[in-house]
Write an enzyme that holds these catalytic residues in place. Structure first.
Site, mmCIF file in Angstrom:
data_model
loop_
_atom_site.group_PDB
_atom_site.id
_atom_site.type_symbol
_atom_site.label_atom_id
_atom_site.label_comp_id
_atom_site.label_asym_id
_atom_site.label_seq_id
_atom_site.Cartn_x
_atom_site.Cartn_y
_atom_site.Cartn_z
ATOM 1 N N ASP A 53 -2.903 -55.998 1.840
ATOM 2 C CA ASP A 53 -2.351 -54.650 1.773
ATOM 3 C C ASP A 53 -1.832 -54.149 3.119
ATOM 4 O OD1 ASP A 53 -4.920 -54.375 2.879
ATOM 5 O OD2 ASP A 53 -5.676 -53.109 1.256
ATOM 6 N N THR A 101 -8.795 -46.541 3.932
ATOM 7 C CA THR A 101 -10.228 -46.844 4.035
ATOM 8 C C THR A 101 -10.541 -47.408 5.414
ATOM 9 O OG1 THR A 101 -10.332 -47.271 1.659
ATOM 10 C CG2 THR A 101 -12.103 -48.182 3.023
#
Length: 467
Positions: A238, A260
């Site tokens: 990602d 995150t």
């Protein structure tokens, strides 16, 4: 009629299906499906529900069919390092254990009995994180040797989902590099290292680049979802997708992929595996066109996500930012990268214990706890920006913040203050955008990386925060 491309972007807490197409030279996105994700305890380990996630992938594909918006291609991206093992029949062995599981405790020492930490970095250029694949595999070897013995194929999670969709097993380059087992010169597995560590060499298949076609949907999958399309490898890591989506055609920029985790770095043409980079805890992950993402992993908004769940009231992220800003003079200084914040039973208690242990004011209210996190993330960004300049010998005047964290204006203001650089925030959907952009590049709708980044810059709002 629009040509649609589908990004299946799965993060640690949620996943979504985002369709992208070009309209009048601009990229247009549409979220068509969203689902929850997370690790859950199972048989003494923290695991991902791989079967459940595959079910969600198919549910999102069915939604595309219901909307009558059939993608010509699709690709899955996830986080790095986590993997599954397949047996000789192509069936998964055991569970998909997650990176926050404690099975890797002490496995670094086992690895260093075979190869010193300094040499491991010199060979791979990858930052030490106790959850890297190299340590997870040592845990399998030590704790579940029968799985290592039966294993015929290792697939990282996005590669596994592509395999379930198509029946074709391929390993994608950007994801593979996160495992600390790839040689940054050859851009291939370091088979000598793999054999030294006692891992089965044959389970590491050939590595292919973003833009590689995996195959069409399997017949049974196509029947279930209502259509077929090409499954293509995006940058399946990602962060590699997010970096592809940095909206700048300049070479000399710092980026923060903020979610995150906060991944802060720059792009370089060759890996920097020097001792100085290792000591600064920088990594050289694979990127688009064999560029290297020279970056540092910083704990990121995982801390805010965790305390938000623990607050007595369900605050929005905007409310949390506002409360934090109101008490921005709270004096506590913490190291956001301290291991105590990786997977605590209570993030609030971990922050309070850290402050107490270090003789500092202890935050009590949600605003105080949040401002301690935001302020110290900003402080960490400032320190990291200096390290990037020292290690690369360059100066930078801009920082591009992409990903969900780019919407946190308070953190953007702190980032500008601590780094003394202009902060350009957006786009927020950078990972999905990078996934879609690569598919468009592979199809020829976008000419190359420069064209992709220029298109992204003209398609989405970018906000400026001054130092």
């Amino acid at each position: 009629m629009s040509t649609y491309y589908l990004a299946v972007d799965i993060g640690a807490s949620s996943g979504r299906h985002i369709l992208g197409h070009l309209k009048e030279g601009k990229m247009v996105l549409e979220e068509v499906y969203r689902f929850d994700n997370g690790m859950s305890p199972k048989d003494g380990h923290l695991c991902w529900d791989a079967d459940g996630l595959f079910g969600e992938i198919k549910a999102g594909l069915k939604r595309c069919a219901e909307l009558g918006k059939i993608p010509v291609s699709m690709g899955v991206d996830t986080w790095g390092v986590d993997f599954v093992l397949l047996d000789k029949n192509g069936q998964r062995l055991g569970d998909a254990v997650g990176y926050r599981d404690k099975r890797t405790e002490g496995m670094d020492r086992k690895v260093y009995e075979v190869i010193p930490e300094e040499e491991l970095y010199a060979r791979t250029g990858i930052q030490k994180q106790i959850f890297n694949t190299v340590y997870q595999l040592m845990a399998v070897k030590e704790q579940q040797p029968e799985l290592m013995e039966e294993a015929e194929q290792l697939l990282f999670l996005p590669d596994y989902f592509h395999y379930l969709l198509t029946g074709v097993a391929k390993t994608e380059y950007t994801e593979a590099t996160t495992g600390q087992l790839v040689n940054p010169v050859t851009k291939d597995w370091d088979y000598e290292l793999i054999e030294k560590l006692g891992y089965k060499k044959d389970m590491f298949g050939p590595i292919s680049l973003p833009g590689t076609v995996v195959g069409p949907l399997k017949e049974e999958v196509a029947r279930e979802v209502g259509f077929s399309c090409t499954v293509m490898q995006p940058p399946t890591h990602d962060t590699a997708c997010a970096v592809l989506a940095v909206p700048s055609t300049e070479e000399n920029v710092i980026y923060i992929s903020s979610g995150t985790w906060s991944l802060m770095g720059t792009e370089i043409p060759e890996a920097d595996c020097r001792a100085e980079s290792r000591k600064a805890n920088f990594t050289n992950e694979g990127g688009i066109n064999y560029r290297f993402r020279f970056l540092k992993n910083i704990m990121g908004l995982w801390m805010i996500q965790s305390v938000r769940r623990e607050f007595p009231k369900k605050y929005s992220y905007a409310e949390i930012c506002r409360m934090a800003e109101e008490v921005s003079d709270f004096p506590a200084v913490i190291d956001v990268n301290d291991d105590s914040f990786l997977a605590p039973d209570s993030m609030t208690r971990a922050i309070q214990d850290y402050c107490r242990t270090h003789g500092q004011a202890v935050p009590q209210t949600p605003g105080e706890i949040a401002t301690v996190i935001y302020q110290n993330l900003g402080r960490s960004y400032g320190e990291t920006a200096k390290e990037i300049e020292e290690l690369t010998g360059r100066t930078y005047d801009k920082i591009h913040v992409v990903g969900g964290g780019s919407n946190a204006d308070y953190l953007n203001e702190l980032t500008a203050r601590y780094t003394k650089k202009e902060v350009l925030a957006g786009p927020g959907e950078a990972t999905a955008i990078g996934n879609v952009a690569l598919q468009m590049m592979a199809s020829g709708e976008l000419k190359d990386l420069r064209d992709a980044r220029s298109t992204i810059r003209n398609s989405f709002e970018i906000r400026s925060f001054q130092a």
